[in-house]
Design an enzyme around this catalytic site. Structure first.
Site, PDB file in Angstrom:
ATOM      1  N   GLU A  90       0.848  -1.172   0.084  1.00  0.00           N
ATOM      2  CA  GLU A  90      -0.009   0.109  -0.004  1.00  0.00           C
ATOM      3  C   GLU A  90       0.795   1.319   0.028  1.00  0.00           C
ATOM      4  OE1 GLU A  90      -3.129   0.246  -0.544  1.00  0.00           O
ATOM      5  OE2 GLU A  90      -3.801  -1.752  -0.361  1.00  0.00           O
ATOM      6  N   SER A 481     -56.493 -25.090  34.326  1.00  0.00           N
ATOM      7  CA  SER A 481     -56.595 -25.353  35.924  1.00  0.00           C
ATOM      8  C   SER A 481     -55.182 -24.716  36.623  1.00  0.00           C
ATOM      9  CB  SER A 481     -56.621 -26.761  36.124  1.00  0.00           C
ATOM     10  OG  SER A 481     -57.901 -27.366  35.890  1.00  0.00           O
TER      11      SER A 481
END
Length: 855
Positions: A90, A481
């Protein structure tokens, strides 16, 4: 003056004019651009996007949320060779230039002048790339390029080279949602940066130029060319030797996707965390690198998921083969390679893999999985004794169960003990397959600590991949229940107790429009006068209806809302006694926690701690805790109890010590011998009490004791007797079923946990004949609690102060001690009510049917 001299003079004038015009243009651009350049100092405090991490209570990873993979790294942690790989490709003069590489610029200008290309390589330093990545767009223009150069020079004046390089390495895009070299190393190679080999470092350095089209996964050939070029450049610049570069070039490309492994599978909880974090901190919660620790126990969570999957599989097998999921019309020429494409987007669920049937022959079937694997299912690999060939045809979409069988442990050599097995490599598990199907029912499980509401396990369904709908928190279903304990608790507040006699006989209710309602027991029979305790144990519907009618619906709704239920969700009529409210499993578990913790209303919670990316604590939960030593029976501090101990219109009974003649329980006298009993609660000091955030009291602790006692009897000799297999005296709970068996429940407690299990179908269809709570839900509850209660001490249920031990005869009347009868603990103030009783006589003397107005 000669013509040549005049021509030279005019050329000089033209050159000076052009230079002046260029200087004016550059100056104008400078003063137009510079004021708009951002402040470089902001780079010192910039926050890069990081995913949100979610952990179990022991720190193991549960989930990651966020569009980007990024793990920011410090420049000092980056290996020199990895840095040199980026510099080589780079910006080879990075550590010597001042932000701009004039040689590179000259090369780029020459290429522009000598070629027809509008975009040419070269000219951008690492510093310029950082300026573009953080502040500028990717637009290709001379104005943007000049701004980039000016900003790069400013960055070089205010930041060090290492600071700039660190920004570059953390910001660069490496494809596949990986941002930064740390995330790239983990994704492509499953390694940390200091574990990378030279060829891997060079491969990573070559990605940012072509992150999508040139990464080692999308285009390994192109990535190899670039990797080899970078290695040559490193050798030319003496970062590595030529021999090292050649050796690295000889290594084959071997990158493969590596997702950070999820160590605890709890997707329903993880999604709850995501939603809660976004609600608290906004959408940025997913990009600011928060680390969220939950209350989830990994072992219990694994047990919950397994219990649900095993339980639903057993349920599904009871109801037989229900057909294939889908059918594809396969062309005659469509082979396994073509057929597997049809499985795209169809996820695996639990251990059930999607497959397409290629052919059948006799009792066998040939199928292909989504990864292209072809399987031949023999007759023995069918479903419930039916061969695959008899159930399937070409083109069917089916499920194949992948079964791992652990290899047998090698036998110990002579002289070795079981604790010192033979030193032999562990053989891999044996993999087998069989035909299976997705259960038609779904389930949810919630398990929490009743003392403070911490969620320890939660599962919202059979498979999160199949449906994101969280049935534990989002499904509102009728509890049947399993709601009765709340009605019984309300009746105990109005003077009833476990020894009270209530008639179990037919009754008709009529509304103002003349509509009749005839509630029935499940079996259609009637038991006549019976104790309330026995009514709970046998789950008698008519007793619940009569109790609610006796105490009043309005009173009951307000009282039951103290458990944490929204009063608007409680039906304003007598059907509420049979569990017709629409409630989530989480809310039911929260209600049962009130019984288990002695009467306190807790709030379920699952986020324990939140840290930012730097490790600083952003949030730490301090939950409200059930603390009987901290408050009186009325829910306020013991030193400041109201005189009449009435809270929110309800008389919660006398405060501790207020009943002079109440017997104080004697633990030595009334406590049974138990294996591994619970440690006695430590007496808290006033200073310790002051530090506790106390949960509000919801009900009288004596009522909580009575309900717990009755729910333990449900397990000992009622509808929950299957739970006796756990071999513990502290296990209690209640089954629940609704009309047409649409819902099956079991909610209960044992040791330090309260757990609720729901089973049903998302489309509200029936689960099938006799699929009660004790059959469909209780086995799941047992399988989970078997793991949860391992090595947990037995929890006692000692009567609190203000209760009296009495003997009650068959008719409900008090009888002298030692004269037989049933022993009960009742509230001291209920003694007077128990002096009189109603003798309904024998069952044939009970009224056959009574009629009452509902309103």
């Amino acid at each position: 003056m000669s013509r040549l001299r005049r021509w030279l003079r005019w050329a000089l004038y033209a050159f000076i004019g052009a230079a002046l015009l260029g200087a004016i243009a550059l100056g104008t651009l400078y003063y137009l651009i510079v004021p708009k350049l951002p402040d470089v100092e902001t780079l010192r405090t910039i926050e890069l996007q990081e995913p949100m991490y979610v952990y179990a209570r022991d720190g193991r990873l549960m989930a990651m949320f966020g569009e980007t993979r990024r793990y920011p790294v410090a420049i000092e942690d980056v290996p020199d060779r990895l840095k040199n790989a980026f510099i080589a490709i780079e910006d080879s003069r990075f550590y010597t230039h001042h932000g701009i590489d004039y040689k590179g610029i000259a090369r780029a200008v020459w290429l522009l002048a000598t070629t027809d290309d509008k975009r040419v390589p070269g000219g951008s330093t690492i510093t310029q790339q950082v300026a573009r990545q953080y502040f500028l767009s990717s637009e290709y223009s001379y104005k943007r390029k000049l701004g980039e150069m000016l900003l790069a020079m400013r960055m070089e004046r205010e930041l060090s080279k290492d600071e700039i390089f660190e920004l570059y390495l953390n910001k660069s895009f490496f494809g596949n949602r990986a941002y930064g070299v740390g995330a790239a190393a983990e994704f492509y190679y499953g390694k940390k940066m200091n574990e990378l080999s030279l060829d891997e470092m060079a491969s990573l350095a070559g990605i940012p130029k072509f992150p999508s089209s040139g990464n080692p996964l999308s285009n390994p050939d192109r990535a190899k060319i670039r990797r080899d070029y970078i290695l040559d450049r490193m050798a030319e610049q003496n970062f590595v030797t030529r021999a090292e570069a050649d050796a690295a070039k000889a290594v084959a490309m071997h990158a493969s996707p590596h997702e950070r492994p999820v160590e605890v599978y709890a997707p329903y909880v993880a999604e709850m965390v995501r939603q809660e974090m976004v609600a608290r901190y906004g959408a940025e919660a997913l990009t600011k690198g928060y680390h969220v620790t939950t209350t989830i126990d990994p072992e219990l969570q694994t047990a919950a998921d397994k219990a649900i999957r095993d339980g639903l599989s057993v349920y599904d097998r009871r109801h037989g083969w229900h057909g294939v999921e889908q059918h594809f019309e396969l062309a005659p020429s469509e082979d396994a390679t073509a057929a597997k494409v049809r499985l795209r987007g169809i996820p695996a669920q639990a251990n059930l893999l999607p497959a397409v049937v290629l052919s059948t022959a006799g009792g066998q079937a040939s199928v292909v999985l989504g990864d292209g694997t072809e399987l031949a299912l023999s007759e023995k690999q069918g479903f419930l004794g039916r061969s695959p060939g008899s159930l399937l045809k070409r083109g069917d979409l089916v499920r194949v169960a992948r079964i791992e069988t652990a290899a047998p442990t090698p036998a110990a050599k002579p002289g070795e003990t079981a604790a010192q097995p033979a030193a032999a490599p562990t053989a891999p598990p044996t993999i087998s397959y069989r035909l299976d199907q997705l259960p038609q029912a779904q389930a949810a499980l919630v398990s929490l600590e009743p003392g403070n509401g911490a969620l320890r396990a939660l599962s919202g369904g059979y498979s999160f991949a199949g449906a994101k709908f969280n049935r534990a928190t989002q499904a509102r279903r009728q509890p049947g229940s399993s709601f009765k304990p709340f009605v019984y608790a309300a009746s105990f507040e109005r003077g009833y107790n476990p020894a009270s006699i209530v008639l179990d006989a037919p009754v008709v209710f009529k509304d103002r429009r003349g509509h009749l309602w005839r509630p029935q027991n499940d079996g259609g029979n009637f038991a006549g006068p019976m104790r309330v305790r026995e009514a709970m144990v046998q789950s008698r519907n008519l007793v619940s209806v009569r109790l609610l009618d006796a105490i009043g619906v309005d009173f009951a709704r307000k009282y039951i809302s103290h458990f944490g239920f929204d009063i608007e969700q409680l039906p304003p009529n007598l059907s509420m006694s049979l569990g017709t409210a629409s409630l989530t499993p989480l809310s039911v578990a929260r209600g049962y926690a009130t019984f288990a913790n002695g009467g306190f209303r807790i709030d379920p919670w699952f986020i324990d701690e939140v840290k930012d990316r730097a490790g600083a604590v952003v949030f730490k939960e301090k939950p409200a805790t059930a603390c009987p030593q901290c408050v009186g029976r009325g829910g306020t501090a013991s030193a400041a109890l109201p005189a009449n101990n009435v809270v929110d219109g309800f008389d919660l009974g006398p405060a501790p010590g207020a009943v002079a003649d109440a017997k104080k329980p004697d633990p030595k006298k009334d406590k049974k011998d138990k294996a591994k009993p619970e440690e006695p609660a430590k007496k808290l000091t006033p200073e310790e009490i002051a530090q506790i955030k106390v949960a509000p009291r919801a009900i009288d602790d004596r009522i909580a004791y009575q309900i717990v006692s009755m729910l333990r009897d449900v397990v000992k000799r009622g509808t929950g007797t299957a739970a006796k297999v756990l071999g513990r005296d502290d296990v209690g709970g209640k089954t629940g079923s609704t009309n047409d068996h649409r819902d099956a429940w079991f909610s209960g407690f044992g040791g330090p946990y309260v757990t609720t299990v729901w089973v049903g179908r998302d489309n509200y269809k029936s689960l099938g004949y006799r699929e009660y709570g004790g059959k469909a839900a209780l086995p799941i509850w047992i399988d989970y609690m078997r793991v949860a209660l391992k090595d947990q001490p037995i929890r006692d249920n000692e009567p609190p102060e203000g209760m009296v031990k009495v003997s009650v005869g068959a008719s409900g009347a008090l009888i002298p001690d030692g004269a037989g009868g049933i022993v009960e603990w009742v509230k001291a103030e209920d003694l007077e009510r128990m002096q009189t009783y109603t003798d309904y006589g024998s069952e044939d003397q009970a009224p056959s049917e009574e009629s009452f107005d509902i309103f």
